[in-house]
Write an enzyme that holds these catalytic residues in place. Structure first.
Site, short mmCIF file in Angstrom:
data_model
loop_
_atom_site.label_atom_id
_atom_site.label_comp_id
_atom_site.label_asym_id
_atom_site.label_seq_id
_atom_site.Cartn_x
_atom_site.Cartn_y
_atom_site.Cartn_z
N HIS A 236 14.39 -18.96 -11.29
CA HIS A 236 14.31 -18.49 -9.64
C HIS A 236 15.73 -17.76 -9.73
O HIS A 236 16.29 -16.64 -9.44
CB HIS A 236 14.12 -19.35 -8.92
CG HIS A 236 14.43 -18.35 -7.14
ND1 HIS A 236 13.67 -17.24 -6.60
CD2 HIS A 236 15.04 -18.93 -6.06
CE1 HIS A 236 14.63 -16.97 -6.11
NE2 HIS A 236 15.39 -17.82 -4.91
N HIS B 223 22.78 -19.74 -6.05
CA HIS B 223 22.45 -19.41 -4.16
C HIS B 223 21.71 -20.56 -3.13
O HIS B 223 21.60 -20.70 -2.07
CB HIS B 223 21.77 -18.12 -4.02
CG HIS B 223 20.70 -17.74 -4.31
ND1 HIS B 223 19.43 -17.66 -5.49
CD2 HIS B 223 19.10 -18.48 -3.35
CE1 HIS B 223 18.55 -18.29 -5.47
NE2 HIS B 223 18.59 -17.98 -4.30
N GLU C 226 22.11 -25.80 -0.58
CA GLU C 226 20.59 -26.18 0.87
C GLU C 226 19.61 -27.19 0.16
O GLU C 226 19.03 -27.64 0.77
CB GLU C 226 19.89 -24.19 0.33
CG GLU C 226 18.41 -24.84 1.12
CD GLU C 226 17.94 -24.63 2.27
OE1 GLU C 226 19.04 -25.15 3.07
OE2 GLU C 226 16.76 -24.71 3.11
N ASP C 227 19.19 -26.51 -1.37
CA ASP C 227 17.78 -27.81 -2.15
C ASP C 227 19.11 -28.83 -2.57
O ASP C 227 18.22 -29.67 -2.68
CB ASP C 227 18.01 -26.76 -3.15
CG ASP C 227 17.05 -25.97 -2.52
OD1 ASP C 227 16.33 -25.54 -1.22
OD2 ASP C 227 16.55 -24.99 -3.52
N ASP D 298 17.22 -12.47 -3.87
CA ASP D 298 16.07 -13.40 -3.81
C ASP D 298 15.01 -12.81 -2.92
O ASP D 298 14.58 -13.81 -3.51
CB ASP D 298 17.46 -14.18 -2.65
CG ASP D 298 16.70 -15.37 -1.91
OD1 ASP D 298 16.33 -15.96 -3.18
OD2 ASP D 298 17.12 -16.08 -1.15
N ASP E 10 0.79 15.95 -1.80
CA ASP E 10 2.40 15.87 -2.11
C ASP E 10 2.29 14.51 -3.38
O ASP E 10 3.33 14.03 -2.90
CB ASP E 10 3.33 15.65 -0.92
CG ASP E 10 3.69 14.90 -0.01
OD1 ASP E 10 2.73 14.72 -0.01
OD2 ASP E 10 4.39 14.85 0.60
#
Ligand code: MN
Length: 735
Positions: free
Chosen positions: A49, A73, A77-78, A142, A262
């Site tokens: 990812h 990134h 967090e993880d 992301d 169109d």
């Protein structure tokens, strides 16, 4: 799926930019280590990812620090137990650490409910963004990758994510002019939010392209041949309409798929702006154009910097199609928006000067800080995101966003109030322009300042568009020009009072203003003038209070009863005489008084006069020997009501050719020629008869009462003498 970073490195190398590949490799290694043992819903190793996000960021042309931040990134967090920001800062520098921090903060908030979540999310995102625009670029990358892989997520999560993407991220991408990401986000969101509708439109497009493949290929071939003939270097792209754009059109305009005309579009990308217009001419030459469908976004770019020529033409098979024409530069801006701008800038300059702030985001965060109602915040944000704004540049390349219609003055005050206050002129794209010139997208604006500047002009308040500039100008006047403000404010109030048309004294004026100031909570009258003078309060806004204050002090005189000439009671046709008499009498030494002549004695020029001030009917003028005056005096009337009065000389001498009324009594022997003889005599003398009554006194004599027009006493005597000369007339007296 490829878990290595070979593809990423390949993209970066191919870009031709000087990426720090060593640093990027290090970031990759660190991320891979930290995410070791983590897997995505799809079962893939988690590191796939961040790599994919970094690849998308590389496609946007973001710099080394952004690529590193993209790779890292999700680490804080993880993997909070294994890494912290200090570590990232130590190894990759403060910029990467700050970007990662911004991205981490966006996901790290506990939410009460889903609605609040997206709002709160958004707020954090914007906060981060207002510090560094690159955070938002990476966040969009992301989100794009998450949307591309949304299938792996459980059903209930897909919908929430898709909705948030449609409501928050796609509009944001649009706002930043990043059309490519925007379209992909929209299409992916739609496929989860309305899978049936999405598939219907998708299949319709496939079917229609299938049926009309020949038509499109033919048109492309024809255009390509012609452009080559004109020596234009070009690239032709087809199938540029997204599923979502057609879906939205069907819903917004309530049309069936077949009514979208169109639907086909070709895109021509050329090298120069001139070639855009040349290509347009060629297209219009080859095909019939549809009226009202031509749009020149090159000369008038869209607020998000989009530039292109759009036209719709009818193909030789009768099928209409849209043609978009743009240069490569315009194409990059259209695809990558503001990111493309940074890309170019960092390419030109050494340091990768990406650390820019978007003023509008900062403002938004500022104004919405206190708003806790999620709906309210969402509404404000939507208004702000979609509100048309103009993006201009400072000479250094900073982007300044201002509301559409903003002028050079607004720009100056946006930079700093001192820049506005010291401004003596402005340049746009290097040319001197008037300072009230309205700014257009993409212009480079430069403010010329001088220490000798006398400061802003009051007229600027009427020119500027932003409340920011207005407030700063007012502040300046409030502080710097008190004396002048006071004069201006007072003059404005005076002008307003004059409109009332009621006289007032200086003392009354002062009382009115003192009361008004107090009522408005101002300490002094000067504060009132000053506030109006610098524009802090408008006269229009306080006009009601001003009127109240005025009426409380100045009592208007009751309207005067119109003067009535007493004579008109009997002599209706002579009403006009009233005004002729004006100025014929001097009362109490004052010339030209408005007087009326008493009907009881009918004074004539030459008669001695006396004036009497009546109650409610002005001044009446009597003969000095009038019986009524004698009676009033006898009754003890207030002596001050009697005034001396004299004829103006011109009337006495008869030089004024005006007539007064004289009442004559005639006693005569009755005869059938009497009336005829009297009227003929008066006609002979050019004396007008205003009224005439005759009454038999007895069998032989008659009494005649007549009113005649008479210039003065002398004239009266001659009239009397003439009448007496008539054989049957016995007596002529004045009443
Ligand atoms: Mn992520």
């Amino acid at each position: 799926m490829n878990n290595g970073i070979e593809k990423l490195l390949f993209i970066l190398e191919k870009s031709g930019k000087n990426y720090d590949l060593l640093k990027i490799r290090q970031a990759y290694r660190m991320a891979a280590e930290l995410h070791e043992g983590q897997f995505r819903n799809s079962g893939e190793a988690y590191i796939s990812h961040p790599i994919a996000v970094a690849e998308i960021a590389a496609g946007l042309g973001l710099d080394t620090d952004s690529i590193c931040a993209a790779l890292l990134h999700d680490t804080v967090e993880d993997c909070a137990e294994k890494i912290d920001l200090d570590e990232i800062k130590r190894r990759f520098g403060p910029v990467v650490a700050e970007l990662v921090d911004g991205l981490t903060k966006m996901v790290n908030i506990p939410f009460a409910d889903k609605e609040e979540q997206s709002v709160e999310n958004l707020r954090k995102m914007l906060l981060a963004m207002s510090r560094d625009i690159r955070v938002i670029f990476i966040k969009l990358c992301d989100r794009l990758h998450n949307m591309r892989t949304l299938d792996a997520k459980p059903e209930h999560k897909r919908r929430i994510t898709a909705l948030e993407t449609m409501n928050v991220y796609a509009p944001l991408a649009h706002r930043l002019g990043m059309q490519r990401i925007k379209h992909e986000l929209e299409n992916l969101s739609l496929s989860y939010l309305d899978p049936i509708g999405y598939n219907e439109v998708y299949n319709d497009i496939e079917r229609k392209y299938g049926i009309n493949r020949n038509f499109l290929e033919k048109a492309r071939g024809q255009i390509a041949d012609k452009l080559t003939e004109y020596n234009i270097h070009f690239q032709l792209e087809g199938r540029v309409k997204s599923v979502y754009s057609i879906y939205k059109k069907m819903y917004n305009q309530n049309k069936s798929f077949d009514e979208i005309y169109d639907f086909y579009a070709l895109r021509i990308i050329v090298d120069t702006e001139l070639e855009c217009y040349t290509a347009l001419g060629i297209i219009h030459d080859m095909f019939r154009s549809m009226p009202g469908r031509f749009k020149d976004y090159i000369s008038t770019p869209k607020p998000n910097l989009y530039r292109s020529l759009h036209t719709t033409v009818i193909g030789r098979d009768g099928i209409p199609f849209e043609v978009q024409i743009r240069t490569w530069d315009m194409h990059h801006i259209a695809e990558y928006g503001i990111a493309a701008h940074w890309k170019y800038k960092s390419g030109e300059e050494s340091g990768g000067d990406i650390d820019k702030k978007l003023e509008w985001v900062a403002n938004l965060v500022e104004t919405e800080e206190d708003t806790h109602d999620p709906d309210e915040f969402m509404r404000a944000l939507k208004i702000d995101i979609f509100q048309d704004e103009t993006f201009v540049f400072t000479p250094k390349g900073d982007v300044i966003a201002l509301p559409q219609g903003s002028t050079v003055i607004d720009f100056a005050y946006n930079i700093h109030s001192q820049v506005g206050n010291k401004m003596i002129g402005g340049k746009i794209n290097g040319m001197i322009v008037p300072i009230d010139r309205v700014l257009q997208n993409g212009e480079i604006v430069e403010i010329i300042t001088s220490g000798q500047s006398r400061g802003p002009s009051r007229d600027w308040l009427k020119i500027v568009k932003t409340s920011e500039a207005k407030n700063k100008i007012r502040q300046w006047f409030k502080k710097e020009k008190r004396t002048e403000n006071i004069a201006v404010g007072r003059a404005e109030l005076d002008r307003e009072l004059k409109h009332y048309g009621v006289a007032y004294t200086e003392a009354q004026y002062n009382t009115i203003m003192a009361n008004l100031a107090k009522r408005l909570g101002l300490h002094e009258v000067e504060d009132l003038y000053n506030t109006i003078g610098y524009g802090g309060m408008s006269v229009a806004k306080i006009s009601g209070k001003l009127r109240d204050a005025f009426d409380a002090v100045v009592t208007p005189e009751p309207p005067q009863e119109p003067l009535r000439d007493v004579s008109q009671v009997q002599l209706a046709p002579k009403v006009h005489h009233a005004k002729h008499f004006t100025g014929s009498v001097i009362v109490d030494g004052v010339d030209g008084c408005q007087v009326k002549f008493a009907k009881c004695c009918n004074p004539l020029p030459g008669d001695k006069l006396i004036a009497f001030v009546t109650k409610g009917f002005g001044i009446s003028v009597h003969k000095a020997d009038c019986i009524n005056i004698a009676q009033k005096r006898a009754a003890g009337e207030d002596e001050t009501r009697f005034k001396e009065a004299q004829w103006v000389d011109e009337y006495v001498s008869g030089q004024q050719n005006r007539t007064f009324e004289a009442v004559l009594h005639i006693t005569a022997v009755n005869s059938y020629v009497l009336i005829a003889e009297i009227t003929m005599a008066l006609a002979d003398m050019r004396v007008s008869i205003l009224q005439m009554n005759s009454q038999n006194k007895n069998d032989s004599e008659v009494n005649i009462t007549m009113t005649v027009g008479c210039k003065n006493l002398e004239h009266l005597y001659s009239i009397q003498a003439r009448l007496r000369s008539i054989r049957d007339v016995l007596r002529v007296t004045r009443s």
